[in-house]
Design a protein around this motif. Structure first.
Motif, mmCIF file in Angstrom:
data_model
loop_
_atom_site.group_PDB
_atom_site.id
_atom_site.type_symbol
_atom_site.label_atom_id
_atom_site.label_comp_id
_atom_site.label_asym_id
_atom_site.label_seq_id
_atom_site.Cartn_x
_atom_site.Cartn_y
_atom_site.Cartn_z
ATOM 1 N N HIS A 41 0.827 -1.209 0.000
ATOM 2 C CA HIS A 41 0.000 0.000 0.000
ATOM 3 C C HIS A 41 0.869 1.271 0.000
ATOM 4 C CE1 HIS A 41 -3.306 -2.713 1.818
ATOM 5 N NE2 HIS A 41 -3.336 -2.709 0.509
ATOM 6 N N ILE A 42 2.020 1.186 0.653
ATOM 7 C CA ILE A 42 2.948 2.334 0.630
ATOM 8 C C ILE A 42 3.397 2.587 -0.812
ATOM 9 C CG2 ILE A 42 5.249 3.120 1.329
ATOM 10 C CD1 ILE A 42 4.774 1.445 3.954
ATOM 11 N N LEU A 43 3.736 1.499 -1.506
ATOM 12 C CA LEU A 43 4.191 1.664 -2.893
ATOM 13 C C LEU A 43 3.082 2.267 -3.755
ATOM 14 C CD1 LEU A 43 6.137 -1.699 -3.278
ATOM 15 C CD2 LEU A 43 7.084 0.589 -2.932
ATOM 16 N N ALA A 44 1.835 1.843 -3.502
ATOM 17 C CA ALA A 44 0.712 2.401 -4.270
ATOM 18 C C ALA A 44 0.521 3.885 -3.915
ATOM 19 C CB ALA A 44 -0.557 1.609 -3.987
ATOM 20 N N LEU A 45 0.615 4.191 -2.626
ATOM 21 C CA LEU A 45 0.407 5.571 -2.165
ATOM 22 C C LEU A 45 1.434 6.530 -2.789
ATOM 23 C CD1 LEU A 45 -1.063 7.454 -0.085
ATOM 24 C CD2 LEU A 45 0.647 6.742 1.595
ATOM 25 N N PHE A 46 2.688 6.081 -2.817
ATOM 26 C CA PHE A 46 3.750 6.938 -3.373
ATOM 27 C C PHE A 46 3.853 6.789 -4.889
ATOM 28 C CE2 PHE A 46 5.904 8.902 0.213
ATOM 29 C CZ PHE A 46 5.340 8.204 1.281
ATOM 30 N N GLY A 47 2.971 5.963 -5.458
ATOM 31 C CA GLY A 47 2.983 5.735 -6.910
ATOM 32 C C GLY A 47 2.682 6.999 -7.695
ATOM 33 N N VAL A 48 2.131 8.022 -7.041
ATOM 34 C CA VAL A 48 1.887 9.276 -7.759
ATOM 35 C C VAL A 48 3.204 10.008 -8.056
ATOM 36 C CG1 VAL A 48 -0.467 9.659 -6.938
ATOM 37 C CG2 VAL A 48 1.447 10.480 -5.563
ATOM 38 N N VAL A 49 4.263 9.624 -7.354
ATOM 39 C CA VAL A 49 5.570 10.259 -7.602
ATOM 40 C C VAL A 49 6.583 9.244 -8.147
ATOM 41 C CG1 VAL A 49 7.446 11.617 -6.583
ATOM 42 C CG2 VAL A 49 5.130 11.874 -5.706
ATOM 43 N N VAL A 50 6.590 8.060 -7.559
ATOM 44 C CA VAL A 50 7.563 7.036 -7.970
ATOM 45 C C VAL A 50 6.925 6.179 -9.064
ATOM 46 C CG1 VAL A 50 8.869 5.024 -7.197
ATOM 47 C CG2 VAL A 50 8.567 6.976 -5.658
ATOM 48 N N PRO A 51 7.495 6.151 -10.268
ATOM 49 C CA PRO A 51 6.873 5.383 -11.349
ATOM 50 C C PRO A 51 6.756 3.899 -10.998
ATOM 51 C CG PRO A 51 8.841 6.539 -12.122
ATOM 52 C CD PRO A 51 8.755 6.775 -10.658
ATOM 53 N N ARG A 52 5.727 3.281 -11.509
ATOM 54 C CA ARG A 52 5.461 1.875 -11.152
ATOM 55 C C ARG A 52 6.617 0.961 -11.559
ATOM 56 N NH1 ARG A 52 0.742 -0.060 -9.677
ATOM 57 N NH2 ARG A 52 0.750 -1.926 -10.969
ATOM 58 N N LYS A 53 7.271 1.316 -12.660
ATOM 59 C CA LYS A 53 8.347 0.399 -13.093
ATOM 60 C C LYS A 53 9.507 0.365 -12.089
ATOM 61 C CE LYS A 53 10.662 3.386 -16.544
ATOM 62 N NZ LYS A 53 9.873 4.613 -16.601
ATOM 63 N N ALA A 54 9.626 1.414 -11.281
ATOM 64 C CA ALA A 54 10.702 1.424 -10.286
ATOM 65 C C ALA A 54 10.504 0.319 -9.245
ATOM 66 C CB ALA A 54 10.754 2.783 -9.587
ATOM 67 N N SER A 55 9.252 -0.027 -9.005
ATOM 68 C CA SER A 55 8.993 -1.016 -7.950
ATOM 69 C C SER A 55 8.407 -2.311 -8.510
ATOM 70 C CB SER A 55 8.048 -0.414 -6.903
ATOM 71 O OG SER A 55 6.828 -0.047 -7.503
ATOM 72 N N ALA A 56 8.510 -2.506 -9.842
ATOM 73 C CA ALA A 56 7.835 -3.655 -10.467
ATOM 74 C C ALA A 56 8.290 -4.982 -9.839
ATOM 75 C CB ALA A 56 8.097 -3.655 -11.964
ATOM 76 N N ARG A 57 9.605 -5.155 -9.723
ATOM 77 C CA ARG A 57 10.119 -6.433 -9.220
ATOM 78 C C ARG A 57 9.737 -6.619 -7.754
ATOM 79 N NH1 ARG A 57 15.292 -7.445 -7.560
ATOM 80 N NH2 ARG A 57 15.690 -9.667 -7.320
ATOM 81 N N LEU A 58 9.859 -5.550 -7.011
ATOM 82 C CA LEU A 58 9.515 -5.611 -5.585
ATOM 83 C C LEU A 58 8.038 -5.958 -5.410
ATOM 84 C CD1 LEU A 58 10.026 -5.125 -2.606
ATOM 85 C CD2 LEU A 58 9.811 -2.664 -3.003
ATOM 86 N N ARG A 59 7.180 -5.303 -6.180
ATOM 87 C CA ARG A 59 5.746 -5.565 -6.036
ATOM 88 C C ARG A 59 5.428 -7.008 -6.397
ATOM 89 N NH1 ARG A 59 3.064 -2.899 -9.501
ATOM 90 N NH2 ARG A 59 4.764 -1.789 -10.486
ATOM 91 N N GLU A 60 6.107 -7.507 -7.425
ATOM 92 C CA GLU A 60 5.849 -8.891 -7.832
ATOM 93 C C GLU A 60 6.234 -9.857 -6.700
ATOM 94 O OE1 GLU A 60 7.778 -9.870 -11.534
ATOM 95 O OE2 GLU A 60 7.764 -11.984 -10.913
ATOM 96 N N GLN A 61 7.376 -9.610 -6.084
ATOM 97 C CA GLN A 61 7.827 -10.516 -5.023
ATOM 98 C C GLN A 61 6.942 -10.417 -3.784
ATOM 99 O OE1 GLN A 61 11.789 -11.172 -4.246
ATOM 100 N NE2 GLN A 61 12.258 -11.414 -6.393
ATOM 101 N N LEU A 62 6.509 -9.204 -3.480
ATOM 102 C CA LEU A 62 5.617 -9.050 -2.323
ATOM 103 C C LEU A 62 4.306 -9.774 -2.590
ATOM 104 C CD1 LEU A 62 6.199 -5.267 -1.460
ATOM 105 C CD2 LEU A 62 6.963 -7.237 -0.124
#
Ligand SMILES: O=P(O)(O)OP(=O)(O)OP(=O)(O)O
Length: 432
Positions: A263-284
């Motif tokens: 949820h933190i990654l989604a919340l900050f997704g307005v600033v941090v592009p999704r591709k920056a966290s793609a691998r992390l989100r997949e593993q989570l």
């Protein structure tokens, strides 16, 4: 003074041989096992522990060393602590030989030394490898032995990766690419912390609920992101220890921690592009699925799916994995006020909740739970700029509704829904 940067894993006995084989296959220097005998000292009122310090004398092959590890920082299983080492000719404390700058206010060598006596021991064989990896030199130690405190003892079986010189990310990459496997799990506690627990009777800790993130008033957005992820990781690590010890409720808290990170990654997704966290989100998400599906939850903490997701999160956090993906505009937003971001997003969270819970919930109340939990997680990240008494009625209103839905307390849901909706916002918002 030197700074210890170390990644620690606990090793399940079933995998020790396979792990040793993997270590022997790495190019580097190998040292055969040596016996390390360690005595940890403390005062009757645990003065050192209260200062987050650990004092030991270590004996190896007839040589002695006195070490003080002082308060540091732990992110997941990655420990960073200042340590002071003094060679001794005999196993007798000589605190005056530590540098003066080491002592925190209220502690000094002369008054402390007479109050100290041995509290627990760690005795183990250490087998070592020193490898060059990436741009770093890394010492890997496999420690097998036991911790003894009072009448109790427990086995010690740990793998430690210590940065001799270079970059933290190389330790994380080495662990992920060559060592991580089922049967390894990150250790959030130093041997000293485990010794203190043992000396106190070794009762497992209790599950804790997620709490509101508290940051300095002038925190930047980037500090908000780091602080929030560090909090999710600490919650995960703490409850993973409990999960491995079979404590009821720990699995739910690990699931909350993983959901919070997402949820933190989604919340900050307005600033941090999704591709920056793609691998992390997949593993989570893979770990989250495993948590939902696994019935043998105690074993889950030892599974690679858990270790891998957590290592990726630690890596992302300590190397600021979002930075290479930021545009110039996003970079400057990240240095902007987190408080302003928090106010805007609290208003959004509240609007979503209003829309979702405006009408009485008919029948499938449980379907609304993930939405409500996501909103609460966002509130925990965003609400810390406001005093506890101001924010609690709003947060507790929605928490009570979440509990009622989760527990299927059908008669409580409707009054709690109305109650939660009726609480006025506590943050600065355009409607006030
Ligand atoms: O040998 P060190 O200094 O890494 O210390 P340790 O006995 O492995 O203990 P810790 O859990 O503090 O790394």
């Amino acid at each position: 003074m030197s700074q210890e940067i170390e990644l620690k894993f606990l090793v399940h006995p079933d995998v020790t041989d396979a792990l040793r084989a993997a270590l022997n296959a790495l190019p580097g220097d190998h040292t055969t096992p040596r016996k390390l005998l360690n005595i940890y000292y403390e005062t009757p009122d645990m003065l050192l522990r209260r200062h987050d310090m650990g004092l030991r004398i270590r004996g190896v092959d007839g040589c002695y060393e006195m070490t003080m590890k002082t308060a540091g920082r732990t992110v997941g299983g990655l420990h960073q602590r200042p340590e002071y080492n003094v060679a001794l000719t005999e196993p007798r404390l000589a605190l005056s030989r530590f540098p003066q700058e080491m002592w925190p206010e209220g502690l000094d060598a002369q008054t402390l030394e007479p109050q100290l006596s041995p509290l627990f021991h760690t005795d183990f064989e250490r087998e070592k490898w020193v490898v060059a990896y990436g741009k770093s030199r890394i010492e890997i130690a496999l420690d097998m032995g036991e911790i003894r405190g009072g009448e109790s003892r427990e086995p010690l079986s740990e793998l430690e990766l210590e940065l001799l010189d270079g970059r933290v990310e190389d330790i994380l990459a080495l662990a992920r690419e060559h060592l991580l496997r089922d049967g390894l799990r990150q250790g959030g506690l130093s041997k000293a912390a485990r010794g203190y627990n043992l000396a106190r009777g070794n009762a497992p800790g209790e599950c804790k609920a997620l709490s509101v993130l508290e940051l300095a008033p002038k925190a930047t957005l980037e500090q908000g992101l780091s602080g929030a992820l560090a909090q999710a990781l600490a919650h995960w690590q703490y409850h993973e220890e409990l999960l491995a010890r079979g404590v009821p409720g720990a699995q739910k808290q690990v699931a909350h921690a993983v959901a919070l990170a997402r949820h933190i990654l989604a919340l900050f997704g307005v600033v941090v592009p999704r591709k920056a966290s793609a691998r992390l989100r997949e593993q989570l998400s893979q770990f989250s699925d495993a948590l939902d599906a696994e019935t043998d939850t105690d074993a889950l903490a030892w599974r690679v799916v858990c270790g891998s997701a957590k290592l990726t999160l630690i890596d992302w956090l300590v190397t600021c994995g979002w930075q290479p993906f930021l545009s110039e505009a996003a970079r400057s937003k990240m240095q902007g006020s987190f408080k302003r971001f928090a106010d805007t997003h609290l208003s959004r969270v509240a609007a979503e909740l209003k829309a979702a819970f405006r009408q009485p919930l008919a029948g499938r109340d449980i379907d609304q739970l993930p939405r409500l939990e996501r909103a609460l997680h966002c509130a925990y990240v965003l609400a810390g700029f406001y005093p506890h008494d101001a924010r609690q009625p709003w947060i507790e209103g929605w928490q009570a509704l979440a509990r009622a839905i989760d527990g299927n307390l059908v008669y409580q849901i409707e009054p709690l829904r109305k109650q939660a909706l009726s609480v006025a916002p506590f943050w600065r918002h355009s409607g006030q």
